[in-house]
Motif scaffolding. Structure first.
Motif, short mmCIF file in Angstrom:
data_model
loop_
_atom_site.label_atom_id
_atom_site.label_comp_id
_atom_site.label_asym_id
_atom_site.label_seq_id
_atom_site.Cartn_x
_atom_site.Cartn_y
_atom_site.Cartn_z
N ASP A 161 40.85 51.15 58.21
CA ASP A 161 41.69 50.48 57.51
C ASP A 161 42.70 49.46 58.36
O ASP A 161 42.31 48.15 58.21
N MET A 162 43.16 50.12 59.30
CA MET A 162 44.27 49.48 60.18
C MET A 162 43.56 48.70 61.00
O MET A 162 44.07 47.63 61.62
N TYR A 163 42.52 49.19 61.55
CA TYR A 163 41.68 48.40 62.78
C TYR A 163 41.22 47.07 61.97
O TYR A 163 41.11 46.01 62.75
N ARG A 164 40.70 47.20 60.71
CA ARG A 164 40.29 45.97 60.13
C ARG A 164 41.48 44.79 60.08
O ARG A 164 41.20 43.79 60.30
N ASN A 165 42.37 45.15 59.52
CA ASN A 165 43.64 44.62 59.39
C ASN A 165 44.03 43.93 60.75
O ASN A 165 44.75 42.96 60.73
N ALA A 166 44.00 44.89 62.04
CA ALA A 166 44.54 44.34 63.19
C ALA A 166 43.45 43.03 63.69
O ALA A 166 43.84 42.17 63.96
N GLY A 167 42.13 43.09 63.20
CA GLY A 167 41.18 42.21 63.40
C GLY A 167 41.61 40.92 62.75
O GLY A 167 41.50 39.99 63.30
N LYS A 168 42.08 41.28 61.57
CA LYS A 168 42.58 39.95 60.67
C LYS A 168 43.69 39.24 61.41
O LYS A 168 43.73 38.02 61.40
N ALA A 169 44.57 40.06 61.72
CA ALA A 169 45.95 39.76 62.41
C ALA A 169 45.59 39.05 63.83
O ALA A 169 46.09 37.80 64.12
N ARG A 170 44.51 39.40 64.46
CA ARG A 170 44.25 38.82 65.80
C ARG A 170 43.54 37.60 65.49
O ARG A 170 43.96 36.41 65.94
N SER A 171 42.54 37.35 64.45
CA SER A 171 41.96 36.01 64.31
C SER A 171 43.18 34.89 63.67
O SER A 171 42.93 33.83 64.01
N ALA A 172 44.01 35.49 62.85
CA ALA A 172 44.97 34.44 62.38
C ALA A 172 45.99 34.16 63.50
O ALA A 172 46.48 32.92 63.69
N PHE A 173 46.32 35.07 64.86
CA PHE A 173 47.07 34.56 65.64
C PHE A 173 46.25 33.51 66.60
O PHE A 173 46.91 32.62 66.90
N LEU A 174 45.03 33.98 66.85
CA LEU A 174 44.18 32.97 67.51
C LEU A 174 43.97 31.49 66.91
O LEU A 174 44.26 30.44 67.38
N ASP A 175 43.97 31.55 65.37
CA ASP A 175 44.02 30.27 64.78
C ASP A 175 45.20 29.66 64.88
O ASP A 175 45.39 28.35 65.06
N ALA A 176 46.34 30.14 64.81
CA ALA A 176 47.74 29.47 64.98
C ALA A 176 47.86 29.00 66.59
O ALA A 176 48.37 27.77 66.72
N SER A 177 47.40 29.85 67.22
CA SER A 177 47.73 29.39 68.83
C SER A 177 46.62 27.98 68.96
O SER A 177 47.18 27.18 69.83
N ARG A 178 45.44 28.00 68.46
CA ARG A 178 44.72 27.00 68.61
C ARG A 178 45.24 25.86 68.24
O ARG A 178 45.25 24.86 68.63
N GLU A 179 45.78 25.80 66.75
CA GLU A 179 46.50 24.77 66.17
C GLU A 179 47.57 24.07 66.96
O GLU A 179 47.70 22.90 67.24
N SER A 180 48.23 25.06 67.36
CA SER A 180 49.52 24.65 68.29
C SER A 180 49.10 23.91 69.43
O SER A 180 49.72 23.14 70.11
N MET A 181 47.92 24.41 70.17
CA MET A 181 47.51 23.76 71.58
C MET A 181 46.95 22.55 71.34
O MET A 181 46.87 21.74 72.13
N ARG A 182 46.28 22.43 70.19
CA ARG A 182 45.64 20.93 69.94
C ARG A 182 46.48 19.81 69.68
O ARG A 182 46.30 18.64 69.92
N ALA A 183 47.84 20.10 69.52
CA ALA A 183 48.80 19.03 69.07
C ALA A 183 49.44 18.54 70.62
O ALA A 183 49.83 19.21 71.46
N ALA A 184 49.08 17.25 70.92
CA ALA A 184 49.45 16.73 72.19
C ALA A 184 50.76 16.59 72.24
O ALA A 184 51.39 15.94 71.16
N PRO A 185 51.53 16.37 73.26
CA PRO A 185 52.95 16.06 73.36
C PRO A 185 53.09 14.55 73.23
O PRO A 185 52.34 13.93 74.02
N ARG A 186 54.18 14.26 72.43
CA ARG A 186 54.24 12.75 72.22
C ARG A 186 55.84 12.42 72.41
O ARG A 186 56.74 13.35 72.07
N PRO A 187 55.97 11.45 72.84
CA PRO A 187 57.71 10.96 72.91
C PRO A 187 58.09 10.73 71.63
O PRO A 187 57.43 10.49 70.60
#
Length: 189
Positions: A161-187
């Motif tokens: 059960d905890m392994y499945r939850n850990a996999g979901k948490a990893r996927s959510a982190f990957l999605d959040a970091s991907r979204e963060s990296m796609r925002a280009a810096p702007r003045p």
């Protein structure tokens, strides 16, 4: 109006236009420098975040693999436990509980610094996913510890059960970091 007055008026107007040009040039130049600095800082921060996110995922994957190896020992545990319990008595169970706790702590410590680095760099969306990742890792470690020091170790159901939850948490982190990296810096941010 005499020619002298006209010349003085024209010179005054030219002076005011020149002064206005200097003042606006000064402020526009400051704005351009500030915008350029903001973009360069954003690019630097983006690179730091990318490195931190990758380091955290590497440390995370290593920790999960080591937890799995710890649980995989359960396959042989019954045979070893019977033999060692006969040899050592109750101290075997105490040693097993302490040993398991020490392994889980060591594994978890390997992820702590990368987690902290990500939390320092943000942004808030990634911070939340990072906190969930830390909680999932703690729960996974608790599932490895569960029932240690008893003949019921390992607790496979809790671990799955905890392994499945850990996999979901990893996927959510990957999605959040991907979204963060796609925002280009702007003045002007």
């Amino acid at each position: 109006m005499t020619s002298e007055v006209a010349t003085i008026t024209a010179a005054a107007i030219a002076g005011m236009v020149a002064l206005a040009g200097v003042v606006s040039g000064f402020f526009l130049g400051r704005r351009q420098v500030r915008d350029q600095a903001a973009v360069e800082h954003g690019q630097w921060l983006r690179g730091q975040r990318q490195d931190a996110y990758v380091a955290l995922l590497d440390a995370w994957d290593t920790a999960v693999k080591e937890f799995q190896e710890e649980i995989d020992q359960g396959e042989y545990f019954d045979e070893i436990a019977a033999h060692e319990e006969a040899r050592m008595g109750d101290s075997f169970w105490e040693d097993h509980e302490e040993s398991t706790a020490a392994h889980v702590d060591r594994i978890s410590e390997g992820v702590q610094r990368p987690l902290e680095r990500v939390l320092l760099l943000g942004p808030e969306l990634v911070d939340k996913a990072c906190i969930n990742l830390a909680e999932a890792l703690e729960a996974l470690g608790s599932s490895v510890r569960s029932k240690s020091g008893t003949s019921g170790w390992p607790n496979y159901d809790m671990y799955r059960d905890m392994y499945r939850n850990a996999g979901k948490a990893r996927s959510a982190f990957l999605d959040a970091s991907r979204e963060s990296m796609r925002a280009a810096p702007r003045p002007g941010r």
